[in-house]
Design an enzyme around this catalytic site. Structure first.
Site, PDB file in Angstrom:
ATOM      1  N   ARG A 203       0.808  -1.220   0.000  1.00 53.63           N
ATOM      2  CA  ARG A 203       0.000   0.000   0.000  1.00 53.63           C
ATOM      3  C   ARG A 203       0.845   1.277   0.000  1.00 53.63           C
ATOM      4  O   ARG A 203       0.463   2.279   0.606  1.00 53.63           O
ATOM      5  CB  ARG A 203      -0.958   0.023   1.202  1.00 53.63           C
ATOM      6  CG  ARG A 203      -2.035  -1.033   1.169  1.00 53.63           C
ATOM      7  CD  ARG A 203      -2.931  -0.871  -0.059  1.00 53.63           C
ATOM      8  NE  ARG A 203      -4.125  -1.650   0.089  1.00 53.63           N
ATOM      9  CZ  ARG A 203      -4.194  -2.948  -0.210  1.00 53.63           C
ATOM     10  NH1 ARG A 203      -3.140  -3.579  -0.692  1.00 53.63           N
ATOM     11  NH2 ARG A 203      -5.325  -3.599  -0.041  1.00 53.63           N
TER      12      ARG A 203
ATOM     13  N   SER B  19     -10.867  -0.418   2.836  1.00 55.07           N
ATOM     14  CA  SER B  19     -10.112  -0.617   4.083  1.00 55.07           C
ATOM     15  C   SER B  19      -9.648   0.737   4.601  1.00 55.07           C
ATOM     16  O   SER B  19      -8.994   1.483   3.875  1.00 55.07           O
ATOM     17  CB  SER B  19      -8.863  -1.461   3.829  1.00 55.07           C
ATOM     18  OG  SER B  19      -9.212  -2.728   3.343  1.00 55.07           O
TER      19      SER B  19
ATOM     20  N   GLU C 286      -5.019   3.828   6.065  1.00 53.65           N
ATOM     21  CA  GLU C 286      -4.677   3.550   4.681  1.00 53.65           C
ATOM     22  C   GLU C 286      -5.278   4.639   3.777  1.00 53.65           C
ATOM     23  O   GLU C 286      -4.758   4.932   2.701  1.00 53.65           O
ATOM     24  CB  GLU C 286      -5.231   2.167   4.326  1.00 53.65           C
ATOM     25  CG  GLU C 286      -4.642   1.553   3.093  1.00 53.65           C
ATOM     26  CD  GLU C 286      -5.641   1.515   1.968  1.00 53.65           C
ATOM     27  OE1 GLU C 286      -5.217   1.645   0.827  1.00 53.65           O
ATOM     28  OE2 GLU C 286      -6.855   1.392   2.245  1.00 53.65           O
TER      29      GLU C 286
HETATM   30  N1  EPU Z   1     -10.946 -10.404   9.856  1.00 54.03           N
HETATM   31  C1  EPU Z   1     -11.666 -10.475  11.023  1.00 54.03           C
HETATM   32  N2  EPU Z   1     -12.682  -9.602  11.204  1.00 54.03           N
HETATM   33  C2  EPU Z   1     -13.009  -8.690  10.273  1.00 54.03           C
HETATM   34  C3  EPU Z   1     -12.272  -8.617   9.072  1.00 54.03           C
HETATM   35  C4  EPU Z   1     -11.232  -9.498   8.880  1.00 54.03           C
HETATM   36  O1  EPU Z   1     -11.412 -11.282  11.890  1.00 54.03           O
HETATM   37  O2  EPU Z   1     -13.950  -7.924  10.490  1.00 54.03           O
HETATM   38  C5  EPU Z   1      -9.845 -11.347   9.645  1.00 54.03           C
HETATM   39  C6  EPU Z   1     -10.358 -12.591   8.991  1.00 54.03           C
HETATM   40  O3  EPU Z   1      -9.956 -13.669   9.790  1.00 54.03           O
HETATM   41  C7  EPU Z   1      -9.670 -12.678   7.654  1.00 54.03           C
HETATM   42  C8  EPU Z   1      -8.481 -11.751   7.824  1.00 54.03           C
HETATM   43  O4  EPU Z   1      -8.855 -10.788   8.812  1.00 54.03           O
HETATM   44  O5  EPU Z   1      -9.283 -13.977   7.389  1.00 54.03           O
HETATM   45  C9  EPU Z   1      -8.154 -11.005   6.550  1.00 54.03           C
HETATM   46  O6  EPU Z   1      -9.348 -10.431   6.036  1.00 54.03           O
HETATM   47  P1  EPU Z   1      -9.592 -10.272   4.467  1.00 54.03           P
HETATM   48  O7  EPU Z   1      -9.163 -11.432   3.721  1.00 54.03           O
HETATM   49  O8  EPU Z   1     -10.981  -9.747   4.311  1.00 54.03           O
HETATM   50  O9  EPU Z   1      -8.564  -9.143   4.053  1.00 54.03           O
HETATM   51  P2  EPU Z   1      -8.149  -7.821   4.779  1.00 54.03           P
HETATM   52  O10 EPU Z   1      -6.777  -7.979   5.321  1.00 54.03           O
HETATM   53  O11 EPU Z   1      -9.213  -7.404   5.687  1.00 54.03           O
HETATM   54  C10 EPU Z   1      -7.085  -6.860   2.586  1.00 54.03           C
HETATM   55  C11 EPU Z   1      -7.078  -5.569   1.845  1.00 54.03           C
HETATM   56  C12 EPU Z   1      -8.372  -5.413   1.070  1.00 54.03           C
HETATM   57  C13 EPU Z   1      -8.518  -6.584   0.128  1.00 54.03           C
HETATM   58  C14 EPU Z   1      -8.514  -7.864   0.961  1.00 54.03           C
HETATM   59  C15 EPU Z   1      -8.612  -9.123   0.137  1.00 54.03           C
HETATM   60  C16 EPU Z   1      -5.698  -4.107   3.201  1.00 54.03           C
HETATM   61  C17 EPU Z   1      -5.652  -2.898   4.093  1.00 54.03           C
HETATM   62  N3  EPU Z   1      -6.899  -4.460   2.769  1.00 54.03           N
HETATM   63  O12 EPU Z   1      -8.125  -6.768   3.554  1.00 54.03           O
HETATM   64  O13 EPU Z   1      -8.287  -4.230   0.298  1.00 54.03           O
HETATM   65  O14 EPU Z   1      -9.713  -6.482  -0.620  1.00 54.03           O
HETATM   66  O15 EPU Z   1      -7.266  -7.932   1.714  1.00 54.03           O
HETATM   67  O16 EPU Z   1      -7.372  -9.497  -0.362  1.00 54.03           O
HETATM   68  O17 EPU Z   1      -4.644  -4.669   2.900  1.00 54.03           O
HETATM   69  C18 EPU Z   1      -8.793  -1.909   0.317  1.00 54.03           C
HETATM   70  O18 EPU Z   1      -7.587  -1.682   0.275  1.00 54.03           O
HETATM   71  O19 EPU Z   1      -9.624  -0.954   0.332  1.00 54.03           O
HETATM   72  C19 EPU Z   1      -9.270  -3.264   0.379  1.00 54.03           C
HETATM   73  C20 EPU Z   1     -10.547  -3.548   0.511  1.00 54.03           C
END
Ligand code: EPU
Length: 337
Positions: A164, A237, A333
């Protein structure tokens, strides 16, 4: 250049708060970029270039010039047996460009389907999702350097891409991105490692997925999990996933065995900020016109804010509470203006 004064920014960003820009214009040619850059210098005013406004939070009026990027066009500039190189205007809608490539059978960015925003914004925060970052498909970027007053082609290796981040984020306001050159694969290697992609393909009975199958799966996953900014103001995010040294990770993991994290090197872990925020009790919590989204705690949503300051203050509370519980300081972010 056509200047408007005292313009409400409400329609130009996805949190849709009521802040104003002192001056507003749009960028329709590369020459416009030079003109607005000179105009801002001559008038000693700050310049803010915006795309679709989907990763920005205005917390006050902008006392300078907001310029909306509207450079369009997708042009093939070279092609070999295995690759195509496309030059794309910074103002093109990101998802529209992804869909265009998927339709042509050119792979590399299909996992980035449905990310809101424009092509020109994509390298700034090096957008990423489902195991892919946009930097993997960027060949070079044509930019105007507002400090040296010259046009430059920045090769991928000179963009300082990271999680990012990029040179554009590290030297804010220096470069204006006009066109991005992408390299896409004609025999793409599909990235289906992400568990949730495999689950969707499995549920649909798809064994040998096409580019289109992957893009559709991503659209389905994102639609189910992330709020539509047209219905509920948000900027995706809100925070980054923090990185911790292995010692700190191990201490926390002993204390919180359910904590979601994955190794990124031999001595560092990336922690799921969504998990931290949820574990600190914020998921689904609403205060006034702002809330932590009920299906994904990493997203802050607006229920009709007037000022972005309301979202900022709410995010401060989350940061404070995660710091108290886990001793981790979350970084935003979203760009705060
Ligand atoms: N999780 C929770 N609770 C929540 C959300 C997530 O426990 O409310 C845990 C879950 O266990 C999940 C893990 O966090 O397995 C990771 O969650 P997820 O796969 O949804 O990905 P993320 O880390 O929350 C990142 C990016 C997203 C992207 C997703 C999918 C960042 C800041 N965000 O989110 O990007 O879509 O991975 O790859 O790196 C964005 O940048 O706007 C964005 C949406």
């Amino acid at each position: 250049m056509q200047l408007s004064t005292n313009i409400s920014l409400k329609a130009y960003h996805s949190f849709s708060s009521e802040e104003k820009a002192h001056y507003f214009t749009s960028i329709k040619s590369n020459d416009d970029i030079v003109e607005i850059s000179n105009w801002c210098k001559d008038n000693h005013l700050p310049l803010l270039v915006i795309g679709a406004g989907s990763n920005i939070l205005f917390t006050k009026d902008f006392n300078g010039l907001v310029a909306k990027m509207e450079l369009m066009g997708i042009k093939k500039i070279s092609e070999s047996a295995s690759e195509v190189v496309l030059q794309v205007g910074a103002g093109e809608n990101w998802h529209h460009f992804v869909s265009y490539c998927v339709q042509k059978g050119w792979g590399g960015i299909e996992n980035l389907s449905l990310i809101p925003g424009t092509v020109g914004a994509s390298p700034i925060q090096n957008i990423g999702a489902y195991g892919v970052e946009v930097q993997e498909c960027i060949e070079s970027i044509y930019v105007y350097d507002t400090i040296q007053n010259e046009w430059l082609t920045l090769k991928n290796a000179h963009c300082a891409f990271g999680y990012r981040t990029s040179v554009f984020k590290q030297s804010p306001n220096r470069y204006i991105i006009a066109q991005v050159n992408f390299v896409l694969q004609k025999q793409p290697q599909l990235k289906t490692d992400y568990g949730v992609i495999r689950e969707v393909l499995h549920d649909k009975g798809i064994k040998n997925p096409s580019l289109e199958n992957i893009a559709n799966a991503i659209v389905q996953i994102r639609t189910q999990k992330l709020p539509d900014p047209k219905l509920l103001g948000n900027a995706g995010s809100f925070f980054k996933n923090p990185t911790l040294p292995i010692e700190q990770y191990e201490q926390l993991k002993a204390q919180f065995p359910n904590m979601m994290a994955y190794p990124i090197s031999d001595n560092a872990y990336k922690i799921a900020a969504g998990w931290l925020i949820e574990a600190a009790g914020w998921k689904g919590v609403r205060k006034g016109n702002v809330g932590c989204y009920e299906k994904q705690a990493l997203v802050i949503v607006s229920y009709g804010i007037e000022s972005g300051k309301e979202v900022f203050d709410f995010s401060e509370e989350i940061i404070r509470s995660v710091k108290e519980k886990f001793n981790i300081v979350l970084e935003r972010e979203v760009n705060i203006v």
